[in-house]
Write a protein that holds these residues in place. Sequence first.
Motif, mmCIF file in Angstrom:
data_model
loop_
_atom_site.group_PDB
_atom_site.id
_atom_site.type_symbol
_atom_site.label_atom_id
_atom_site.label_comp_id
_atom_site.label_asym_id
_atom_site.label_seq_id
_atom_site.Cartn_x
_atom_site.Cartn_y
_atom_site.Cartn_z
ATOM 1 N N GLY A 1 42.003 58.832 59.165
ATOM 2 C CA GLY A 1 40.980 59.092 58.162
ATOM 3 C C GLY A 1 40.395 60.463 58.411
ATOM 4 N N ALA A 2 39.243 60.722 57.811
ATOM 5 C CA ALA A 2 38.637 62.043 57.989
ATOM 6 C C ALA A 2 37.139 61.988 57.723
ATOM 7 C CB ALA A 2 39.278 63.068 57.055
ATOM 8 N N LEU A 3 36.442 62.863 58.428
ATOM 9 C CA LEU A 3 35.053 63.196 58.125
ATOM 10 C C LEU A 3 35.072 64.541 57.416
ATOM 11 C CD1 LEU A 3 31.960 62.898 58.456
ATOM 12 C CD2 LEU A 3 32.205 64.043 60.678
ATOM 13 N N VAL A 4 34.386 64.623 56.303
ATOM 14 C CA VAL A 4 34.272 65.871 55.558
ATOM 15 C C VAL A 4 32.826 66.348 55.693
ATOM 16 C CG1 VAL A 4 34.842 67.007 53.391
ATOM 17 C CG2 VAL A 4 35.820 64.766 53.907
ATOM 18 N N VAL A 5 32.641 67.597 56.054
ATOM 19 C CA VAL A 5 31.299 68.098 56.334
ATOM 20 C C VAL A 5 31.005 69.363 55.536
ATOM 21 C CG1 VAL A 5 31.224 67.119 58.650
ATOM 22 C CG2 VAL A 5 32.084 69.431 58.336
ATOM 23 N N LYS A 6 29.750 69.504 55.170
ATOM 24 C CA LYS A 6 29.297 70.719 54.512
ATOM 25 C C LYS A 6 29.367 71.880 55.489
ATOM 26 C CE LYS A 6 25.174 72.456 52.093
ATOM 27 N NZ LYS A 6 23.778 72.106 51.707
ATOM 28 N N ARG A 7 29.788 73.023 54.998
ATOM 29 C CA ARG A 7 29.936 74.207 55.846
ATOM 30 C C ARG A 7 28.663 74.501 56.613
ATOM 31 N NH1 ARG A 7 33.334 77.974 54.247
ATOM 32 N NH2 ARG A 7 34.422 76.116 53.508
ATOM 33 N N GLY A 8 28.804 74.720 57.925
ATOM 34 C CA GLY A 8 27.671 75.052 58.766
ATOM 35 C C GLY A 8 26.974 73.857 59.379
ATOM 36 N N THR A 9 27.448 72.629 59.073
ATOM 37 C CA THR A 9 26.828 71.430 59.625
ATOM 38 C C THR A 9 27.207 71.272 61.093
ATOM 39 O OG1 THR A 9 26.938 70.341 57.468
ATOM 40 C CG2 THR A 9 26.630 68.924 59.394
ATOM 41 N N ASP A 10 26.221 70.980 61.919
ATOM 42 C CA ASP A 10 26.444 70.805 63.354
ATOM 43 C C ASP A 10 26.802 69.343 63.629
ATOM 44 O OD1 ASP A 10 26.560 71.198 66.066
ATOM 45 O OD2 ASP A 10 24.400 71.054 66.377
ATOM 46 N N ILE A 11 28.061 69.101 63.982
ATOM 47 C CA ILE A 11 28.538 67.750 64.307
ATOM 48 C C ILE A 11 28.892 67.729 65.792
ATOM 49 C CG2 ILE A 11 30.360 66.041 63.940
ATOM 50 C CD1 ILE A 11 28.487 66.166 61.616
ATOM 51 N N ALA A 12 28.182 66.897 66.555
ATOM 52 C CA ALA A 12 28.437 66.805 67.993
ATOM 53 C C ALA A 12 29.629 65.887 68.259
ATOM 54 C CB ALA A 12 27.200 66.257 68.704
ATOM 55 N N ALA A 13 30.591 66.375 69.018
ATOM 56 C CA ALA A 13 31.783 65.579 69.333
ATOM 57 C C ALA A 13 31.406 64.351 70.153
ATOM 58 C CB ALA A 13 32.787 66.432 70.101
ATOM 59 N N LEU B 1 26.620 66.781 49.165
ATOM 60 C CA LEU B 1 26.542 66.001 50.402
ATOM 61 C C LEU B 1 26.561 66.892 51.640
ATOM 62 C CD1 LEU B 1 29.261 63.276 49.667
ATOM 63 C CD2 LEU B 1 26.786 62.979 49.555
ATOM 64 N N THR B 2 26.037 66.322 52.733
ATOM 65 C CA THR B 2 26.257 66.942 54.042
ATOM 66 C C THR B 2 27.525 66.401 54.670
ATOM 67 O OG1 THR B 2 23.881 67.238 54.388
ATOM 68 C CG2 THR B 2 25.287 67.296 56.346
ATOM 69 N N CYS B 3 27.736 65.078 54.598
ATOM 70 C CA CYS B 3 28.908 64.439 55.223
ATOM 71 C C CYS B 3 29.478 63.365 54.310
ATOM 72 C CB CYS B 3 28.532 63.765 56.547
ATOM 73 S SG CYS B 3 27.818 64.821 57.801
ATOM 74 N N GLY B 4 30.779 63.180 54.370
ATOM 75 C CA GLY B 4 31.452 62.083 53.675
ATOM 76 C C GLY B 4 32.621 61.599 54.511
ATOM 77 N N ILE B 5 33.025 60.356 54.295
ATOM 78 C CA ILE B 5 34.140 59.798 55.050
ATOM 79 C C ILE B 5 35.202 59.239 54.099
ATOM 80 C CG2 ILE B 5 32.773 59.275 57.098
ATOM 81 C CD1 ILE B 5 32.745 56.312 56.174
ATOM 82 N N VAL B 6 36.467 59.312 54.549
ATOM 83 C CA VAL B 6 37.592 58.783 53.772
ATOM 84 C C VAL B 6 38.610 58.172 54.721
ATOM 85 C CG1 VAL B 6 37.374 60.330 51.783
ATOM 86 C CG2 VAL B 6 38.679 61.074 53.781
ATOM 87 N N SER B 7 39.509 57.362 54.160
ATOM 88 C CA SER B 7 40.527 56.675 54.947
ATOM 89 C C SER B 7 41.858 56.723 54.216
ATOM 90 C CB SER B 7 40.113 55.226 55.196
ATOM 91 O OG SER B 7 41.058 54.540 55.982
#
Length: 347
Positions: free
Chosen positions: A174-186, A157-163
């Motif tokens: 909760g949390a967003l889990v991201v693949k290393r190097g993924t650009d997530i804009a705040a 995956l690139t992104c996953g979510i949990v609660s």
Amino acid sequence: MARTYLDWNATTPLRAEARAAMIEAMDVVGNPSSVHSEGRAAKALMERARAQVAAALGAEGQDVIFTSGATEAAALALAGQGVHCAGVEHDAVRSWCAEDLPVDRAGRISVEDPGHAAVQLANSETGVVQDLPEGLYFSDLTQAFGKIPFAFNWLGLTCGIVSAHKLGGPKGVGALVVKRGTDIAAQLKGGGQEMGRRAGTENLIGIAGFGAAAEAASRDLERGNWDQVEKLRNILENAIADRANETIFVGNESRRLPNTSCFLTPGWKGETQVMQMDLGGFAVSAGSACSSGKVKSSAALVAMGFSEEEAGSALRVSIGPDTREEDVMRFAEHWLKCEGKHRARRG
């Protein structure tokens, strides 16, 4: 009247480990962003929880971004991304996606372009578990986390979510889990917390509870506790199926979460069943808890091809490791008694 809680997919009872961790965190006075001793102590507590959540997910600590819950995490990952999904996704995901991926009556989703798709690992209403395609951009891992084994780093995956509150932690984290190097804009901008991707002072007490709950949930999974839960779910379904011939069990031909049973009794409204079960001392659901109080058919079931009447008759029973066989059998007897009265009224 003694109450029996059978709505674990809506929220789980708070684990003792999470409660203890939260009480400990309440005595930590520092802000995790402060550089003095008190701040460093708070930071250490938060990073311990981050490592606990990451380990339970099969991810790395720096890949976990704490949020106020899975809904915020979904928005952080999906806003402006042009992602496609199926109608069985949670509203928190569907709100950000083009809803055009096909899904069959067994709940299985078809994907042609994984890099621009969102596919849940497990459905909250039916319990159906998906085989995620390689290279998938996003997956809602919320219901699967702690109930079935998986590792974020192996899912591709690139992104996953949990609660947290779905596995015995507190609500509101909760949390967003991201693949290393993924650009997530705040989306929340300010002090640059969470590695610059989610500003605002972190909910240290909730995060501590989340970490402890995730660690405890992993132990339960390793010990096979959810295998016993699946046996109880099957006992419940068999008891109902033996005496309610018109009832349809959704997704039972697919792989499902071990704790989830969704069944339809056409002509008997789901919300009516929920009220009758409540009066009998049982907490169950007619669908996603976020939709409670809305008198409408389940969008997920309609997307799977069930009629509005069938979807409107859905009842979801979701159990957990604390559930006993006597709980599910008492529920089955009460439900069958009410179902018999319903049939008698219909003639």
